[in-house]
Motif scaffolding. Structure first.
Motif, mmCIF file in Angstrom:
data_model
loop_
_atom_site.group_PDB
_atom_site.id
_atom_site.type_symbol
_atom_site.label_atom_id
_atom_site.label_comp_id
_atom_site.label_asym_id
_atom_site.label_seq_id
_atom_site.Cartn_x
_atom_site.Cartn_y
_atom_site.Cartn_z
ATOM 1 N N HIS A 39 66.858 112.323 -65.485
ATOM 2 C CA HIS A 39 68.113 111.569 -66.001
ATOM 3 C C HIS A 39 69.303 112.246 -65.691
ATOM 4 O O HIS A 39 70.182 111.648 -65.079
ATOM 5 N N ASP A 40 69.178 113.521 -65.706
ATOM 6 C CA ASP A 40 70.544 114.253 -65.539
ATOM 7 C C ASP A 40 70.865 114.874 -63.978
ATOM 8 O O ASP A 40 71.862 114.915 -63.516
ATOM 9 N N HIS A 41 69.635 114.604 -63.248
ATOM 10 C CA HIS A 41 69.661 115.251 -61.878
ATOM 11 C C HIS A 41 69.396 114.140 -60.551
ATOM 12 O O HIS A 41 69.465 114.517 -59.593
ATOM 13 N N ALA A 42 68.522 113.299 -61.098
ATOM 14 C CA ALA A 42 67.771 112.354 -59.830
ATOM 15 C C ALA A 42 68.889 111.568 -59.039
ATOM 16 O O ALA A 42 68.525 111.604 -57.824
ATOM 17 N N ASP A 43 69.951 111.549 -59.476
ATOM 18 C CA ASP A 43 71.078 110.881 -58.487
ATOM 19 C C ASP A 43 71.372 111.653 -57.429
ATOM 20 O O ASP A 43 71.680 111.144 -56.397
ATOM 21 N N ALA B 4 61.278 109.725 -39.948
ATOM 22 C CA ALA B 4 60.326 109.996 -41.147
ATOM 23 C C ALA B 4 61.521 111.001 -41.778
ATOM 24 O O ALA B 4 62.232 111.746 -41.557
ATOM 25 N N LEU B 5 61.240 110.702 -43.239
ATOM 26 C CA LEU B 5 62.069 111.427 -44.393
ATOM 27 C C LEU B 5 60.659 112.025 -45.068
ATOM 28 O O LEU B 5 59.875 111.419 -45.451
ATOM 29 N N ARG B 6 60.653 113.196 -45.301
ATOM 30 C CA ARG B 6 59.913 114.279 -45.987
ATOM 31 C C ARG B 6 60.262 114.801 -46.947
ATOM 32 O O ARG B 6 61.272 115.825 -46.828
ATOM 33 N N LEU B 7 59.922 114.343 -48.366
ATOM 34 C CA LEU B 7 60.341 115.060 -49.531
ATOM 35 C C LEU B 7 59.341 116.086 -49.850
ATOM 36 O O LEU B 7 58.290 115.754 -49.902
ATOM 37 N N HIS B 8 59.703 117.321 -49.719
ATOM 38 C CA HIS B 8 58.785 118.392 -50.002
ATOM 39 C C HIS B 8 58.920 118.614 -51.504
ATOM 40 O O HIS B 8 59.835 118.979 -52.039
ATOM 41 N N CYS B 9 57.759 118.264 -52.357
ATOM 42 C CA CYS B 9 57.637 118.262 -53.774
ATOM 43 C C CYS B 9 56.963 119.395 -54.411
ATOM 44 O O CYS B 9 57.144 119.308 -55.595
ATOM 45 N N ALA B 10 56.406 120.458 -53.686
ATOM 46 C CA ALA B 10 55.709 121.429 -54.295
ATOM 47 C C ALA B 10 56.586 122.056 -55.472
ATOM 48 O O ALA B 10 55.834 122.784 -56.485
ATOM 49 N N GLU B 11 57.854 122.162 -55.375
ATOM 50 C CA GLU B 11 58.504 122.992 -56.517
ATOM 51 C C GLU B 11 59.526 121.702 -57.532
ATOM 52 O O GLU B 11 60.461 122.322 -58.167
ATOM 53 N N ILE B 12 58.931 120.786 -57.552
ATOM 54 C CA ILE B 12 59.352 120.019 -58.409
ATOM 55 C C ILE B 12 58.933 120.162 -60.026
ATOM 56 O O ILE B 12 57.604 120.503 -60.082
ATOM 57 N N GLY B 13 59.913 120.159 -60.828
ATOM 58 C CA GLY B 13 59.641 120.403 -62.205
ATOM 59 C C GLY B 13 59.220 119.043 -62.993
ATOM 60 O O GLY B 13 58.165 118.285 -62.379
ATOM 61 N N ALA B 14 60.042 118.864 -64.071
ATOM 62 C CA ALA B 14 59.813 117.529 -64.736
ATOM 63 C C ALA B 14 60.130 116.400 -63.866
ATOM 64 O O ALA B 14 61.317 116.432 -63.152
ATOM 65 N N VAL B 15 59.524 115.355 -63.928
ATOM 66 C CA VAL B 15 59.986 114.114 -63.571
ATOM 67 C C VAL B 15 59.996 112.865 -64.858
ATOM 68 O O VAL B 15 58.847 112.629 -65.059
ATOM 69 N N ASP B 16 61.047 112.410 -64.930
ATOM 70 C CA ASP B 16 60.861 111.331 -66.141
ATOM 71 C C ASP B 16 61.317 109.934 -65.503
ATOM 72 O O ASP B 16 61.111 109.695 -63.963
ATOM 73 N N SER B 17 61.433 108.776 -66.172
ATOM 74 C CA SER B 17 61.528 107.493 -65.687
ATOM 75 C C SER B 17 62.530 107.193 -64.725
ATOM 76 O O SER B 17 62.337 106.619 -63.932
ATOM 77 N N GLY C 95 63.684 109.647 -62.663
ATOM 78 C CA GLY C 95 63.222 110.277 -61.689
ATOM 79 C C GLY C 95 62.323 109.336 -60.812
ATOM 80 O O GLY C 95 62.332 109.305 -59.491
ATOM 81 N N LEU C 96 61.257 108.962 -61.614
ATOM 82 C CA LEU C 96 60.368 107.974 -60.580
ATOM 83 C C LEU C 96 61.182 106.677 -60.207
ATOM 84 O O LEU C 96 60.962 106.183 -59.127
ATOM 85 N N SER C 97 62.111 106.128 -61.082
ATOM 86 C CA SER C 97 62.911 105.062 -60.398
ATOM 87 C C SER C 97 63.745 105.391 -59.182
ATOM 88 O O SER C 97 63.875 104.652 -58.287
#
Length: 111
Positions: A29-33, A51-64, A66-68
């Motif tokens: 919620h605090d950072h997804a924007d 192509a847009l490649r989101l490299h996700c290996a170092e993602i921490g928590a993902v809340d609603s 973040g999913l949105s």
């Protein structure tokens, strides 16, 4: 003891037709924007982006939130004719996408 959310750090590299954004930290919620703003800027600056490649290996928590934001990025890239990749997804992100019924949305051949 209160645990503060990790700050989100984005590292963007790319060419005229491909952009890679490395995501480090919590997509919450605090950072997804911040991620949404970066993707929006990249799509606007590169109209021929394939192509847009989101490299996700170092993602921490993902809340609603973040999913949105990930779903919104999926819609924006689709509208721009840009293929979205969620590269190197950690198991916890794959599990979240599976539990919410959105995994196929991100892994379907059309994306």
């Amino acid at each position: 003891m209160t645990t503060l959310p990790s700050a989100l750090r984005l590292t963007t590299t790319g060419t005229a037709d491909t952009v890679r954004i490395q995501i480090t930290g919590d997509l919450d919620h605090d950072h997804a924007d911040l991620l949404l703003d970066e993707v929006t800027a990249q799509l606007g600056a590169r109209p021929g982006l394939r192509a847009l490649r989101l490299h996700c290996a170092e993602i921490g928590a993902v809340d609603s939130m973040g999913l949105s934001v990930l779903l919104m990025i999926g819609r924006r890239t689709a509208a721009a004719g840009t293929r979205l990749y969620l590269d190197d997804r950690p198991a916890r992100l794959t599990r979240l996408l599976d539990l919410t019924g959105t995994l196929d949305h991100f892994t379907a051949s059309g994306m």
